[in-house]
Design an enzyme around this catalytic site. Sequence first.
Site, mmCIF file in Angstrom:
data_model
loop_
_atom_site.group_PDB
_atom_site.id
_atom_site.type_symbol
_atom_site.label_atom_id
_atom_site.label_comp_id
_atom_site.label_asym_id
_atom_site.label_seq_id
_atom_site.Cartn_x
_atom_site.Cartn_y
_atom_site.Cartn_z
ATOM 1 N N GLY A 50 39.828 49.712 34.011
ATOM 2 C CA GLY A 50 40.922 50.336 34.762
ATOM 3 C C GLY A 50 41.616 51.480 34.047
ATOM 4 N N ARG A 54 36.695 53.893 43.448
ATOM 5 C CA ARG A 54 35.903 52.765 43.935
ATOM 6 C C ARG A 54 35.488 52.956 45.397
ATOM 7 N NH1 ARG A 54 38.667 47.325 41.331
ATOM 8 N NH2 ARG A 54 37.430 47.378 39.418
ATOM 9 N N GLY A 95 36.649 43.860 34.641
ATOM 10 C CA GLY A 95 36.211 42.603 34.015
ATOM 11 C C GLY A 95 34.698 42.445 34.045
ATOM 12 N N LYS A 142 44.983 44.348 22.818
ATOM 13 C CA LYS A 142 44.770 43.132 22.031
ATOM 14 C C LYS A 142 43.325 42.874 21.651
ATOM 15 C CE LYS A 142 48.673 40.487 23.668
ATOM 16 N NZ LYS A 142 49.071 39.333 24.475
#
Length: 414
Positions: free
Chosen positions: A346, A36, A369, A193
């Site tokens: 990530g 980043r 996100g 999930k």
Amino acid sequence: MSILTMSDVVLKNKRALLRVDLNVPLRNGEITSDLRIRAVIPTIKKALKAGAKVMLLSHLGRPEEGVFDEQFSLAPIAVGLSKLLKQDVPLIQDWIDGFSMKNHPLVLLENVRFNVGEKNNNLELAKKMVALCDVVIMDAFATAHRTEASTCGIVQCAPIACAGPLLVAELSALKNVLAKPKHPVVAIVGGSKVSTKLALLDTLSQKVDTLIIGGGIANTFIAAKGYMVGRSLHEPDLIDEAERLSLNAEQRGAEIPLPTDVVVADKLSEDTESSIRLLSQIDDDEKIYDLGPDTIKKYVKIIKAAKTIIWNGPVGAFEIEQFSAGTKAIANAIAASGGFSVAGGGDTLAAIEKYDIVDKIDYISTGGGAFLSFLEGKTLPVIKALEQHTNTVSIVSVTEKTKTPSKTKKKKTS
Ligand code: 3PG
């Protein structure tokens, strides 16, 4: 709708508040991935070259507002930035009420999340930040899904706010894969999930030709087909959703393939004994931790034939060597594919770095996100704020305003 970009704005002798995302992983105060930071270096150089005095604004982690906590300090990032830029980047501790830049053309402001009101997009706080500068440059794509004072607030309150080159590049690469992708389009979505990625799986199952799933997500789909998954991580209450997604994909001629074989063990550790099982052979006390060799072969073939590839999430517990074959093979297949590839998230970035394929992915998003929200088709609040801002300032007024010294009383940044 278009947005004002950094190259539309005259930066010479201007104080630029450059919002970047320097929220990088740290271990014992050391940066473990500087992807980043490196991604934003060209923007910083460009702004400095254009004659701006640059104040870098970023968050790190999720500290409690109003409390300084050293573990969330940007001090290690200042060191990393100084090394990469080969110039001193001082860290300014108390900056919100004004400070002096002295002879420094570039400074880093301490973690913006230490300020009370940051999280709730307090506009009084945003105005204080904006009072430090002539121009706001928003280049933190990875925070574009957050409505916070240093993301949306500063764009809303700034006399001039524009998008930085990294944000522009992210948007263009992601629009590219979603709007008119070359077919076949293959998406690989891993992770633990279904519930956290349901919206993403839903959107992708309506757009791609093949949706490869891995990790706990795949286990729920396996259970939905009636196989026993032993003690594997899966979500029984999402079995209906998994069935619906598979059916939807099927109806439009797309596919969500299931693994035919998997790697199982009784626990997640380096020294546990693992075995390869067909789906019909999984014992009650076993857990699935990776794709099996036949499945890997099949998925690699699909990926190599793809013209567009979207990757988010590892397909197995790749941090442990004996469960890493699936993720490693997927990573290498994407690297070897002639298709246009985009990856983000990530864990995905960690896998990309581990298998040393950074230069072989066409576009690596800095967003976690934000990357997911964009792919889900959501409107990102920061992009909306930039669009609304662009609507209210014309390019002429931008260049005029930035050419003449601002008459507004500024705080003591010089
Ligand atoms: C990220 O790591 O995805 C961004 O830096 C946003 O961080 P946040 O989830 O703490 O807002």
